[in-house]
Design an enzyme around this catalytic site. Structure first.
Site, PDB file in Angstrom:
ATOM      1  N   ASP A   1     -83.002 -23.080 -67.855  1.00  0.00           N
ATOM      2  CA  ASP A   1     -83.758 -22.494 -68.963  1.00  0.00           C
ATOM      3  C   ASP A   1     -85.122 -23.170 -69.036  1.00  0.00           C
ATOM      4  O   ASP A   1     -85.246 -24.288 -69.536  1.00  0.00           O
ATOM      5  CB  ASP A   1     -82.995 -22.669 -70.274  1.00  0.00           C
ATOM      6  CG  ASP A   1     -83.641 -21.903 -71.423  1.00  0.00           C
ATOM      7  OD1 ASP A   1     -84.785 -21.429 -71.258  1.00  0.00           O
ATOM      8  OD2 ASP A   1     -83.001 -21.785 -72.485  1.00  0.00           O
TER       9      ASP A   1
ATOM     10  N   ASN B   1     -92.549 -18.701 -59.810  1.00  0.00           N
ATOM     11  CA  ASN B   1     -92.712 -17.278 -60.073  1.00  0.00           C
ATOM     12  C   ASN B   1     -92.329 -16.884 -61.502  1.00  0.00           C
ATOM     13  O   ASN B   1     -92.781 -15.864 -62.007  1.00  0.00           O
ATOM     14  CB  ASN B   1     -91.866 -16.486 -59.068  1.00  0.00           C
ATOM     15  CG  ASN B   1     -91.817 -15.011 -59.383  1.00  0.00           C
ATOM     16  OD1 ASN B   1     -92.792 -14.290 -59.220  1.00  0.00           O
ATOM     17  ND2 ASN B   1     -90.671 -14.536 -59.861  1.00  0.00           N
TER      18      ASN B   1
ATOM     19  N   TYR C   1    -101.105 -15.163 -72.281  1.00  0.00           N
ATOM     20  CA  TYR C   1    -100.741 -14.906 -70.890  1.00  0.00           C
ATOM     21  C   TYR C   1    -101.885 -15.262 -69.944  1.00  0.00           C
ATOM     22  O   TYR C   1    -101.722 -16.065 -69.021  1.00  0.00           O
ATOM     23  CB  TYR C   1    -100.355 -13.437 -70.712  1.00  0.00           C
ATOM     24  CG  TYR C   1     -99.925 -13.108 -69.303  1.00  0.00           C
ATOM     25  CD1 TYR C   1     -98.657 -13.441 -68.851  1.00  0.00           C
ATOM     26  CD2 TYR C   1    -100.784 -12.465 -68.422  1.00  0.00           C
ATOM     27  CE1 TYR C   1     -98.252 -13.150 -67.565  1.00  0.00           C
ATOM     28  CE2 TYR C   1    -100.392 -12.170 -67.126  1.00  0.00           C
ATOM     29  CZ  TYR C   1     -99.121 -12.508 -66.702  1.00  0.00           C
ATOM     30  OH  TYR C   1     -98.736 -12.219 -65.415  1.00  0.00           O
TER      31      TYR C   1
ATOM     32  N   LYS D   1    -102.054 -18.502 -67.291  1.00  0.00           N
ATOM     33  CA  LYS D   1    -102.209 -18.282 -65.853  1.00  0.00           C
ATOM     34  C   LYS D   1    -103.494 -18.929 -65.326  1.00  0.00           C
ATOM     35  O   LYS D   1    -103.530 -19.410 -64.182  1.00  0.00           O
ATOM     36  CB  LYS D   1    -102.200 -16.788 -65.550  1.00  0.00           C
ATOM     37  CG  LYS D   1    -100.857 -16.115 -65.807  1.00  0.00           C
ATOM     38  CD  LYS D   1     -99.766 -16.662 -64.909  1.00  0.00           C
ATOM     39  CE  LYS D   1     -98.473 -15.887 -65.033  1.00  0.00           C
ATOM     40  NZ  LYS D   1     -97.413 -16.380 -64.127  1.00  0.00           N
TER      41      LYS D   1
END
Length: 228
Positions: free
Chosen positions: A65, A93, A162, A166
């Protein structure tokens, strides 16, 4: 010529978020090129077992997790034990995308940012740290961080965490490339847009021991939707 050695023969690769579309495609491709895969999953045990069956049992499934602070460390050590003490490649990933508007209540806003950075960045950073220590001791290894086109060009206002997480992942990759190349560690970021899972071939290519010159690169795979 089927008798030629496959590029990843004898290697073991840990792929996080392996039961999703891109993750599963990466697993299938690295196995096709000769590697054994450590198939990470969080909750989808059935999907992980089905993927393991599709690759002919050439690997293991491993649960973890990544939303928990201790999750990445537990995952790495469980994977290392399954692999018999040697991992050659790490593919970060796993990722989530949270939609949170700018005018959301403060508690929700902060919770969304913390959750997204934990999975998309902090967990990847923790796994990179474990991988670097292992690779240094074992003569080298490869790290592939799955970033996003959003890291390069920014993202929509309702999903700011997000793109930001990234972008941090891309910077982490570059920093690792500059810092640990002398110890045989190669770090590469891949920044896809909306793409088909065929880009798994690029991940497998970057994992090849011959591709040392890719160290520090961010490889854009976005169909020309963003050009730097």
């Amino acid at each position: 010529m089927s008798d030629l050695p496959r590029p990843l023969a004898g290697q073991t690769v840990l792929v996080t978020g392996a039961t999703g579309g891109i993750g599963a495609a990466i697993v299938e491709q690295v196995v096709a090129e000769g590697a054994k895969a450590l198939i990470h999953y969080s909750r989808d045990v059935q999907g992980a077992e089905q993927l393991l069956a599709r690759i002919g049992g050439n690997g293991w499934t491993v649960q973890g997790d990544l939303s928990e602070d201790c999750g990445p460390d537990k995952l790495w050590h469980a994977a290392l034990e399954l692999a018999g003490g040697r991992i050659h490649g790490l593919v970060n990933n796993a990722g989530i995308r949270t939609e949170i508007p700018l005018d959301a209540p403060s508690l929700q806003w902060r919770a969304a940012w913390r959750r997204e950075f934990q999975v998309n960045f902090f967990a990847a950073a923790d796994l990179c740290r474990e991988a670097v220590a292992h690779f240094r001791a074992q003569g080298g290894g490869r790290i592939i961080n799955m970033a996003s086109r959003a890291a390069q060009r920014g993202y929509a206002a309702d999903a700011l965490p997000y793109g930001s997480s990234k972008a941090a992942l891309v910077n982490l990759t570059k920093s690792l490339a500059r810092s640990v190349a002398a110890q045989g560690v190669v770090a590469v970021a891949i920044a896809p847009g909306w793409v088909r899972t065929d880009m798994a071939e690029l991940v497998a290519f970057a994992l090849r021991p011959s591709q040392v010159s890719l160290n520090g690169a961010t490889l854009d795979v976005n169909g020309g939707s963003y050009i730097r």
